[in-house]
Design an enzyme around this catalytic site. Structure first.
Site, short mmCIF file in Angstrom:
data_model
loop_
_atom_site.label_atom_id
_atom_site.label_comp_id
_atom_site.label_asym_id
_atom_site.label_seq_id
_atom_site.Cartn_x
_atom_site.Cartn_y
_atom_site.Cartn_z
CD GLU A 114 38.84 31.12 53.52
OE1 GLU A 114 38.73 29.96 53.09
OE2 GLU A 114 37.90 31.94 53.55
CG ASN B 162 38.30 33.76 38.78
OD1 ASN B 162 37.51 33.42 39.65
ND2 ASN B 162 39.50 34.21 39.05
CD GLU C 139 40.39 33.46 49.49
OE1 GLU C 139 40.01 32.96 48.43
OE2 GLU C 139 40.90 32.80 50.41
CB CYS D 203 42.11 37.15 42.08
SG CYS D 203 42.71 35.59 42.75
P1 NAD Z 1 31.47 39.31 41.75
O1 NAD Z 1 31.80 40.01 43.00
O2 NAD Z 1 30.73 40.05 40.68
O3 NAD Z 1 30.57 38.02 42.03
C1 NAD Z 1 31.01 37.00 42.90
C2 NAD Z 1 29.80 36.30 43.48
O4 NAD Z 1 29.10 37.19 44.33
C3 NAD Z 1 28.80 35.78 42.45
O5 NAD Z 1 28.34 34.52 42.86
C4 NAD Z 1 27.70 36.82 42.54
O6 NAD Z 1 26.43 36.34 42.14
C5 NAD Z 1 27.72 37.16 44.02
N1 NAD Z 1 27.16 38.47 44.38
C6 NAD Z 1 27.19 39.62 43.67
N2 NAD Z 1 26.61 40.62 44.38
C7 NAD Z 1 26.21 40.08 45.55
C8 NAD Z 1 25.54 40.60 46.71
N3 NAD Z 1 25.19 41.89 46.79
N4 NAD Z 1 25.31 39.76 47.73
C9 NAD Z 1 25.68 38.47 47.68
N5 NAD Z 1 26.30 37.92 46.61
C10 NAD Z 1 26.56 38.71 45.56
O7 NAD Z 1 32.84 38.72 41.20
P2 NAD Z 1 33.09 37.95 39.83
O8 NAD Z 1 32.93 38.94 38.71
O9 NAD Z 1 32.29 36.70 39.82
O10 NAD Z 1 34.64 37.53 39.98
C11 NAD Z 1 35.69 38.36 39.60
C12 NAD Z 1 36.26 39.07 40.82
O11 NAD Z 1 36.66 38.12 41.79
C13 NAD Z 1 37.52 39.89 40.52
O12 NAD Z 1 37.44 41.10 41.20
C14 NAD Z 1 38.63 39.03 41.09
O13 NAD Z 1 39.80 39.73 41.46
C15 NAD Z 1 37.97 38.44 42.28
N6 NAD Z 1 38.67 37.21 42.70
C16 NAD Z 1 39.44 37.26 43.82
C17 NAD Z 1 40.14 36.13 44.22
C18 NAD Z 1 41.01 36.15 45.46
O14 NAD Z 1 41.40 35.07 45.89
N7 NAD Z 1 41.35 37.29 46.01
C19 NAD Z 1 40.03 34.95 43.48
C20 NAD Z 1 39.24 34.96 42.33
C21 NAD Z 1 38.54 36.09 41.96
#
Ligand code: NAD
Length: 488
Positions: free
Chosen positions: A469, A157, A256, A290
């Site tokens: 962080e 995002n 996060e 997020c």
């Molecule tokens: P996601 O969890 O689908 O993927 C994030 C990353 O994790 C990607 O690079 C993906 O390839 C990797 N990944 C997926 N499964 C994995 C596994 N089993 N092992 C290792 N890596 C793996 O998230 P997304 O769809 O890319 O992002 C959206 C999500 O991120 C939303 O839930 C949002 O709230 C959250 N987010 C949180 C923050 C925060 O600061 N709290 C900030 C931005 C986004």
């Protein structure tokens, strides 16, 4: 043969191919491929971790802190020098409007390096003088040492912003990193490799492997025994899978995760400021933030006027060419994500929502007909246990519900498995303090949203994360504390 640009892994200072498989990086505005990405396999992940270990034991590990910090400032300069290239790459990957990418994503990508260079330059050491039976005493002091090779797993995002938010403190503290960017947004992490080389960061300090999560580079990296810590931003469900991988070898994690944040609008608020702030917190980045507020609670006396004004503004959001400065909302990241968001739009309808505006897919003219566009959407009338109110949607939508009084506002906001952020809108200072003290989140805004001082702690409670962080708080994860006790 395809004419597409190719994005390779970045290992030990050079771009390298992957395990033989490639995947397409698509532009969500028209669903056209913009690049072919080389997927990393076990071999590339191994090489990246080994390169990071060598750099840690070699030039990077031996480099004086002042020199390391100077290099980080050069990386920030390098991003700014290639600003337009980073900007274009980020927009092609995400479809986000240039107004957002040029004012938030890319500048913050550079600012993260300067911020952590400043922070590390001023870190103090903890010292305790203790008594001993012989009266001579002893002196304790704690030194911070790098944690080691850090795996950085990122979402799509805010690709450059969120990745550098972790890479900058990791490097400032003397660690080396292997980054796994999201498969949806591989471009800027790869470009950053070039900026690292140009700044003079030694090979192996910053490595990038491309691929997916389960069964691919993400899982291979988190399971790799050469990784000393995992920092992750993404979905709560993914966090839980990564935590299981980290259990082998008892590696620490910093998470996060997702959110289902509330906006609390009191009748005594500055109405226009609350509307403008809520517009941003619901629709910025097409709702893919997020910290966004998908649950809006409004005090009853201003409820009807608030909903009407918000909807009026939402209908005016300009969808279209992300490179046009008049565009205020881009598409979702992909068709897959749109199918998920539309699933919630359907569930909200089935659960009896009153659809104030939106609720579907807009008609987009060529060349955007095949893009992942979606309508900004506002509902009222849903029960608090309906999926659209309970679960994170990550789309440009919100449910607005009236409340009566502070206690009910707090109870509604806190009734969530998540605890990331909230935005309170009120002109009553005492109320702002009371609500901030009672709200179960890691980040609480009063009369603002998304204002970030990089020195402050950032993270979530409950299922929204583990650890904080930001500023010196990043040192908790990116360093180990070693106590030295000297008998005097
Ligand atoms: P996601 O969890 O689908 O993927 C994030 C990353 O994790 C990607 O690079 C993906 O390839 C990797 N990944 C997926 N499964 C994995 C596994 N089993 N092992 C290792 N890596 C793996 O998230 P997304 O769809 O890319 O992002 C959206 C999500 O991120 C939303 O839930 C949002 O709230 C959250 N987010 C949180 C923050 C925060 O600061 N709290 C900030 C931005 C986004």
């Amino acid at each position: 043969m395809s004419n597409l640009a190719e994005i390779r892994n970045f290992i030990d200072g050079v771009h390298v191919a992957g395990c033989g498989r490639t995947f397409e990086d698509r532009n969500p505005v028209d669903n056209q491929p913009v690049a072919l990405v080389h997927e990393a396999g076990e071999g590339e992940v191994d090489r990246a971790v080994a390169a990071a270990r060598r750099a840690l034991k070699g030039p990077w590990g031996r480099m004086p802190q002042a020199e390391r910090i100077a290099l980080l400032r050069r990386v920030a300069e390098g991003i700014n020098k290639r600003f337009d290239e980073f900007l274009r790459a980020e927009i092609l990957d995400t479809g986000k409007p240039v107004l957002i990418a040029a004012h938030i994503d890319i500048p913050r990508g550079a600012a993260n390096f300067n911020a952590f260079a400043d922070i590390l330059a001023g870190v103090a050491t903890e010292t305790f003088r203790m008594d001993t039976p012989d009266g001579a005493g002893a002196l304790n002091y704690a030194i911070r040492v790098p944690r080691g090779v850090i795996a950085v797993i990122c979402p799509w995002n805010l690709p450059l912003l969120l990745m550098t938010w972790k890479v900058a403190p990791a490097l400032a503290c003397g660690n080396t990193v292997v980054v796994k960017p999201s498969e949806e947004t591989p471009a800027t992490a790869t470009l950053l490799g070039e900026a690292m080389n140009e700044a003079g960061v030694p090979p192996g300090v910053y490595n990038v492997v491309h691929g997916f999560g389960p069964g691919s580079a993400g899982e291979m990296l988190t399971r790799h025994p050469g990784i000393d810590g995992i920092t992750f931003t993404g979905e709560t469900r993914t966090g839980s899978a990564i935590m299981k991988a980290a259990a082998d070898g008892v590696r620490p994690v910093s998470f996060e995760l997702g959110g289902k944040n509330a906006g609390l609008v009191f009748a005594d608020c500055d109405f226009n400021a609350a509307i403008d702030g809520t517009m941003r917190s619901v629709f910025a980045n097409c709702g893919q933030v997020c910290l966004g507020t998908e649950r809006i609670y409004v005090e009853r006396p201003i409820f009807a006027r608030f909903v009407e004004t918000l909807a009026e503004k939402a209908r005016k959001l300009a969808l279209g060419d992300p490179f046009d400065k008049k565009t205020s909302m881009g598409p979702l990241i992909s068709h897959e994500h749109r199918a998920k968001v539309l699933g919630y739009y359907r569930k909200a309808r089935e659960d009896g929502a009153e659809i104030i505006t939106g609720g579907g897919v807009p008609e987009m003219k060529a060349p955007y007909g095949d893009g992942a566009w979606i309508e900004p959407t506002i509902w009222t009338g849903l029960a608090e246990d309906s999926a659209a109110v309970r679960e994170e949607i990550f789309g440009p939508c919100c449910h607005v519900r009236p409340f009566d009084g502070e206690d009910e506002a707090l109870a509604l906001a806190n009734d969530s498995p998540y605890g990331l952020a909230t935005a309170i809108w009120t002109t009553d200072l005492a109320r702002a303090h009371r609500v901030a003290a009672g709200i179960e989140v890691g980040i609480c805004w009063v009369n603002s949203w998304f204002l970030r001082d990089l020195r402050t702690p950032f993270g979530g409670m409950k299922q929204s994360g583990i650890g904080r962080e930001g500023g010196v708080h990043s040192l908790e994860f990116y360093t180990e504390l070693r106590n030295v006790c000297i008998k005097l």
